[in-house]
Design a protein around this motif. Structure first.
Motif, PDB file in Angstrom:
ATOM      1  N   THR A 446       0.804  -1.218   0.000  1.00  0.00           N
ATOM      2  CA  THR A 446       0.000   0.000   0.000  1.00  0.00           C
ATOM      3  C   THR A 446       0.834   1.265   0.000  1.00  0.00           C
ATOM      4  O   THR A 446       0.540   2.224  -0.721  1.00  0.00           O
ATOM      5  N   ALA A 447       1.914   1.295   0.813  1.00  0.00           N
ATOM      6  CA  ALA A 447       2.650   2.537   1.013  1.00  0.00           C
ATOM      7  C   ALA A 447       3.519   2.930  -0.171  1.00  0.00           C
ATOM      8  O   ALA A 447       3.835   4.113  -0.339  1.00  0.00           O
ATOM      9  N   ASN A 448       3.939   1.966  -1.001  1.00  0.00           N
ATOM     10  CA  ASN A 448       4.869   2.342  -2.078  1.00  0.00           C
ATOM     11  C   ASN A 448       4.317   2.099  -3.479  1.00  0.00           C
ATOM     12  O   ASN A 448       5.000   2.381  -4.467  1.00  0.00           O
ATOM     13  N   VAL A 449       3.099   1.582  -3.582  1.00  0.00           N
ATOM     14  CA  VAL A 449       2.625   1.194  -4.903  1.00  0.00           C
ATOM     15  C   VAL A 449       2.345   2.418  -5.787  1.00  0.00           C
ATOM     16  O   VAL A 449       2.626   2.393  -6.998  1.00  0.00           O
ATOM     17  N   LEU A 450       1.832   3.506  -5.229  1.00  0.00           N
ATOM     18  CA  LEU A 450       1.543   4.691  -6.051  1.00  0.00           C
ATOM     19  C   LEU A 450       2.832   5.336  -6.543  1.00  0.00           C
ATOM     20  O   LEU A 450       2.917   5.767  -7.700  1.00  0.00           O
ATOM     21  N   ALA A 451       3.833   5.415  -5.656  1.00  0.00           N
ATOM     22  CA  ALA A 451       5.116   5.987  -6.078  1.00  0.00           C
ATOM     23  C   ALA A 451       5.766   5.115  -7.142  1.00  0.00           C
ATOM     24  O   ALA A 451       6.395   5.625  -8.094  1.00  0.00           O
ATOM     25  N   THR A 452       5.612   3.793  -7.014  1.00  0.00           N
ATOM     26  CA  THR A 452       6.173   2.885  -8.022  1.00  0.00           C
ATOM     27  C   THR A 452       5.449   3.051  -9.358  1.00  0.00           C
ATOM     28  O   THR A 452       6.077   3.074 -10.431  1.00  0.00           O
ATOM     29  N   GLU A 453       4.133   3.180  -9.310  1.00  0.00           N
ATOM     30  CA  GLU A 453       3.360   3.415 -10.531  1.00  0.00           C
ATOM     31  C   GLU A 453       3.841   4.684 -11.239  1.00  0.00           C
ATOM     32  O   GLU A 453       4.023   4.697 -12.473  1.00  0.00           O
ATOM     33  N   GLN A 454       4.068   5.745 -10.466  1.00  0.00           N
ATOM     34  CA  GLN A 454       4.517   6.992 -11.068  1.00  0.00           C
ATOM     35  C   GLN A 454       5.918   6.841 -11.662  1.00  0.00           C
ATOM     36  O   GLN A 454       6.215   7.418 -12.717  1.00  0.00           O
ATOM     37  N   SER A 455       6.776   6.050 -11.017  1.00  0.00           N
ATOM     38  CA  SER A 455       8.125   5.824 -11.546  1.00  0.00           C
ATOM     39  C   SER A 455       8.063   5.096 -12.891  1.00  0.00           C
ATOM     40  O   SER A 455       8.840   5.401 -13.811  1.00  0.00           O
ATOM     41  N   VAL A 456       7.162   4.129 -13.009  1.00  0.00           N
ATOM     42  CA  VAL A 456       7.014   3.414 -14.278  1.00  0.00           C
ATOM     43  C   VAL A 456       6.510   4.359 -15.367  1.00  0.00           C
ATOM     44  O   VAL A 456       7.008   4.351 -16.509  1.00  0.00           O
ATOM     45  N   LEU A 457       5.551   5.203 -15.022  1.00  0.00           N
ATOM     46  CA  LEU A 457       5.031   6.167 -16.001  1.00  0.00           C
ATOM     47  C   LEU A 457       6.120   7.167 -16.402  1.00  0.00           C
ATOM     48  O   LEU A 457       6.221   7.541 -17.588  1.00  0.00           O
ATOM     49  N   ASP A 458       6.932   7.592 -15.429  1.00  0.00           N
ATOM     50  CA  ASP A 458       8.023   8.514 -15.752  1.00  0.00           C
ATOM     51  C   ASP A 458       9.014   7.863 -16.705  1.00  0.00           C
ATOM     52  O   ASP A 458       9.532   8.517 -17.639  1.00  0.00           O
ATOM     53  N   ALA A 459       9.311   6.569 -16.480  1.00  0.00           N
ATOM     54  CA  ALA A 459      10.225   5.861 -17.382  1.00  0.00           C
ATOM     55  C   ALA A 459       9.639   5.766 -18.785  1.00  0.00           C
ATOM     56  O   ALA A 459      10.350   5.935 -19.801  1.00  0.00           O
ATOM     57  N   ALA A 460       8.332   5.517 -18.863  1.00  0.00           N
ATOM     58  CA  ALA A 460       7.680   5.442 -20.178  1.00  0.00           C
ATOM     59  C   ALA A 460       7.708   6.791 -20.875  1.00  0.00           C
ATOM     60  O   ALA A 460       7.987   6.878 -22.083  1.00  0.00           O
ATOM     61  N   ASP A 461       7.441   7.878 -20.135  1.00  0.00           N
ATOM     62  CA  ASP A 461       7.459   9.213 -20.736  1.00  0.00           C
ATOM     63  C   ASP A 461       8.855   9.585 -21.204  1.00  0.00           C
ATOM     64  O   ASP A 461       9.023  10.216 -22.263  1.00  0.00           O
ATOM     65  N   ALA A 462       9.884   9.194 -20.430  1.00  0.00           N
ATOM     66  CA  ALA A 462      11.254   9.495 -20.836  1.00  0.00           C
ATOM     67  C   ALA A 462      11.606   8.757 -22.122  1.00  0.00           C
ATOM     68  O   ALA A 462      12.286   9.308 -23.009  1.00  0.00           O
ATOM     69  N   ALA A 463      11.148   7.512 -22.256  1.00  0.00           N
ATOM     70  CA  ALA A 463      11.427   6.740 -23.474  1.00  0.00           C
ATOM     71  C   ALA A 463      10.659   7.324 -24.664  1.00  0.00           C
ATOM     72  O   ALA A 463      11.195   7.416 -25.790  1.00  0.00           O
ATOM     73  N   ARG A 464       9.418   7.746 -24.458  1.00  0.00           N
ATOM     74  CA  ARG A 464       8.610   8.318 -25.525  1.00  0.00           C
ATOM     75  C   ARG A 464       9.155   9.661 -25.996  1.00  0.00           C
ATOM     76  O   ARG A 464       8.882  10.087 -27.134  1.00  0.00           O
ATOM     77  N   ALA A 465       9.915  10.337 -25.160  1.00  0.00           N
ATOM     78  CA  ALA A 465      10.462  11.644 -25.552  1.00  0.00           C
ATOM     79  C   ALA A 465      11.534  11.519 -26.609  1.00  0.00           C
ATOM     80  O   ALA A 465      11.826  12.492 -27.315  1.00  0.00           O
ATOM     81  N   THR A 466      12.133  10.336 -26.734  1.00  0.00           N
ATOM     82  CA  THR A 466      13.234  10.164 -27.691  1.00  0.00           C
ATOM     83  C   THR A 466      12.853   9.294 -28.885  1.00  0.00           C
ATOM     84  O   THR A 466      13.477   9.384 -29.942  1.00  0.00           O
ATOM     85  N   ALA A 467      11.858   8.420 -28.702  1.00  0.00           N
ATOM     86  CA  ALA A 467      11.465   7.519 -29.800  1.00  0.00           C
ATOM     87  C   ALA A 467      10.052   7.015 -29.527  1.00  0.00           C
ATOM     88  O   ALA A 467       9.590   7.024 -28.382  1.00  0.00           O
ATOM     89  N   PRO A 468       9.350   6.550 -30.555  1.00  0.00           N
ATOM     90  CA  PRO A 468       7.998   6.008 -30.349  1.00  0.00           C
ATOM     91  C   PRO A 468       8.037   4.794 -29.412  1.00  0.00           C
ATOM     92  O   PRO A 468       8.959   3.977 -29.460  1.00  0.00           O
ATOM     93  N   LEU A 469       7.019   4.685 -28.548  1.00  0.00           N
ATOM     94  CA  LEU A 469       6.927   3.553 -27.614  1.00  0.00           C
ATOM     95  C   LEU A 469       5.524   2.972 -27.738  1.00  0.00           C
ATOM     96  O   LEU A 469       4.528   3.682 -27.572  1.00  0.00           O
ATOM     97  N   THR A 470       5.450   1.690 -28.022  1.00  0.00           N
ATOM     98  CA  THR A 470       4.151   1.041 -28.207  1.00  0.00           C
ATOM     99  C   THR A 470       3.848  -0.031 -27.162  1.00  0.00           C
ATOM    100  O   THR A 470       2.687  -0.390 -26.958  1.00  0.00           O
ATOM    101  N   GLU A 471       4.888  -0.555 -26.509  1.00  0.00           N
ATOM    102  CA  GLU A 471       4.658  -1.649 -25.560  1.00  0.00           C
ATOM    103  C   GLU A 471       5.614  -1.541 -24.376  1.00  0.00           C
ATOM    104  O   GLU A 471       6.820  -1.285 -24.552  1.00  0.00           O
ATOM    105  N   LEU A 472       5.087  -1.729 -23.172  1.00  0.00           N
ATOM    106  CA  LEU A 472       5.905  -1.727 -21.946  1.00  0.00           C
ATOM    107  C   LEU A 472       5.647  -3.026 -21.194  1.00  0.00           C
ATOM    108  O   LEU A 472       4.494  -3.358 -20.883  1.00  0.00           O
TER     109      LEU A 472
END
Length: 533
Positions: A446-472
């Motif tokens: 419970t205590a870390n799942v939201l922060a982990t979710e945001q970290s995954v989204l941040d990683a996806a956004d960083a990858a999308r900033a440089t090249a197309p991303l279709t699957e994670l």
């Protein structure tokens, strides 16, 4: 007709005698006598910290030590009381309004020790052995420094010839007591104290195998008996009669006021015992089981409480002597118990000749090592945050009191542990061909799942900033357990990624966690869509 083999001894009883060799008996007897020469005078001295009769300390070197010898798993640990526990006892009495004096043992001491034992026993029933040990080194160091400084200053009036015991009132009260004691100082007492303290330090530094406390105690008694110290105004301890521990009923008058102090003492008792047991363990000794030690320490206090003992814990100094003398089992502790019983039964009139300043000198030297400057310097070099925690805990102990310091120390530790656990732990691998993998490096709850979710989204956004991303692909191999909160958070992650035109795949989810997740429509839809590997 051959006789039947003897019934096997239960594994919980005398565990340190498992595999015992006859050749060890001599070493155990010698170790028990050597440790007794240290533990008996020290236990009596520690009783005076709480303004209790020396008999209370003597009883603590008998009953709890015998109980631990029967149940404990450390081969060389010697269990009686410690300066930290005695100081917290004094503080608890003052906070609870218990009037302790050196003439008789209050029934409130029985109540306090029983409460400590009950708290430890409850922790054992809840299997909290490893949890109790989470208090970190900086916090423990700060508490130890607070105890050392408070006790050392609290002994100064007695070293000058006063009879007051200000330790329980805290550091500031002890300082005031010292200032008031200086004008009325007895010169002969001050000289005796100086010589006793110097002798104890010298024994510790140059003759560590010699039982310095016993030598100093014997010298003090001889000087009183034949040197005329009593005529010079040197105060003696309260006369000791035939000291044999007898069962006594507790008092219920201050039971609720004693509970906070009992909890603090229980935490420190187990921390000290666990630290000593692990610190003196040899490589070929059985591993220390936290829950076994928790039960043994609890039993030592529950049984000892009925016999007017101080709260008990493993003591480093006597355990070190025990180990250095070659102790191979708790048979050594039983020898110490027999020695303490003989002293109580036959040497009461002799012990009554002991100068109060000599006992104060024993306490002063014993607690001096708690103020560990080298560890503070090490903390300063390695982590300024840890150094600040140690110093803050020390300041709280010296100003607000030691019970507050223990409470704040536990709170600090919990905050640090939760902060470390709640930090998201993910590793984003480099994206290629519109695909990337994010690996979960730790469990989700419970205590870390939201922060982990945001970290995954941040990683996806960083990858999308440089090249197309279709699957994670989310690697969930570390999720041995999963809750509805985590499942809902993963569902939200799927929705957020879909809003970015990124398809979520789940990989490596262990079978037990996968079975739980499969009870939800969202995860079944993932499986139906071939997005679970």
């Amino acid at each position: 007709m051959t006789s039947a083999p003897p019934a096997p001894r239960p594994s919980w009883l005398l565990p340190t005698l498992a595999g015992y060799r006859r050749a060890w008996i001599g070493r155990d007897v010698l170790a028990g006598l050597s440790a007794g020469a240290v533990v008996v005078p020290q236990a009596m001295a520690y009783a005076t910290i709480a303004n209790l009769p020396v008999e209370a300390g003597l009883y603590t070197a008998i009953v709890p030590m015998a109980v631990y010898a029967l149940l404990g798993g450390s081969r060389a640990m010697s269990v009686s009381t410690t300066s930290t526990i005695a100081t917290l006892t004094a503080t608890t009495f003052v906070s609870a309004g218990v009037v302790a004096n050196s003439d008789q043992i209050p029934r409130d001491l029985v109540t306090l020790t029983l409460l400590v034992g009950a708290a430890l026993l409850l922790a054992r029933l809840m299997r909290l052995g490893s949890l109790v040990e989470i208090i970190n080194k900086p916090t423990l160091l700060g508490i130890q420094i607070g105890v050392g400084a408070t006790v050392a200053v609290g002994q100064l009036p007695k070293l000058l010839g006063e009879t007051s015991a200000p330790t329980g009132g805290g550091f500031i009260h002890s300082i005031n007591a010292v200032i008031a004691a200086v004008p009325q100082a007895n010169p002969v007492t001050a000289i005796l104290s100086l010589v006793s303290v110097a002798a104890l330090f010298l024994f510790k530094r140059f003759l560590p195998r010699v039982p310095g406390p016993l030598v100093v105690v014997a010298a003090g008694i001889l000087l009183v008996a034949f040197g005329g110290l009593r005529d010079a105004g040197v105060e003696l301890i309260t006369p000791v009669g035939q000291a044999f521990p007898l069962p006594t009923l507790p008092s219920l008058q201050h039971v609720f006021q004693l509970i906070p102090g009992a909890l603090a003492i229980a935490v420190m008792a187990f921390l000290e015992s666990a630290a000593v047991a692990r610190g003196i363990r040899e490589l070929d000794d059985p591993r220390i089981d936290s829950n076994r030690e928790l039960f043994a320490t609890a039993a030592a206090n529950v049984v000892g409480g009925w016999f007017q003992t101080l709260p008990a814990a493993g003591g480093f100094s006597q355990s070190a002597v025990n180990k250095a003398a070659g102790a191979r089992s708790q048979l050594a502790s039983l020898v110490t118990v027999v020695l303490a019983l003989l002293i109580g039964l036959f040497l009461g009139p002799v012990i009554s000749l002991l100068p109060q300043a000599t006992l104060a000198a024993l306490v002063f030297v014993a607690v001096f090592g708690l103020v560990d400057v080298k560890d503070l310097v090490l903390l300063w070099r390695i982590s300024r945050r840890d150094f600040a925690i140690a110093m803050l805990t020390t300041v709280i102990g010296l100003t607000a009191g030691l019970l507050a310091a223990v409470g704040v120390g536990v709170l600090f530790t919990l905050i640090l542990v939760l902060s470390a656990l709640n930090r998201p732990r993910v590793r984003a691998e480099e994206a290629a061909d519109g695909r990337m993998t994010v690996v979960l490096l730790g469990p989700l709850y419970t205590a870390n799942v939201l922060a982990t979710e945001q970290s995954v989204l941040d990683a996806a956004d960083a990858a999308r900033a440089t090249a197309p991303l279709t699957e994670l692909t989310l690697d969930c191999s570390t999720l041995q357990d999963i809750s509805i909160t985590v499942i809902l958070a993963l569902r939200d992650l799927d929705r957020e990624l879909a809003g970015r035109d990124v398809r979520l795949r789940v990989r490596g989810l262990p079978s037990a966690a996968r079975a739980v997740a499969a009870r939800t429509p969202w995860f079944r839809s993932l499986e139906a869509g071939g997005r679970v590997e």
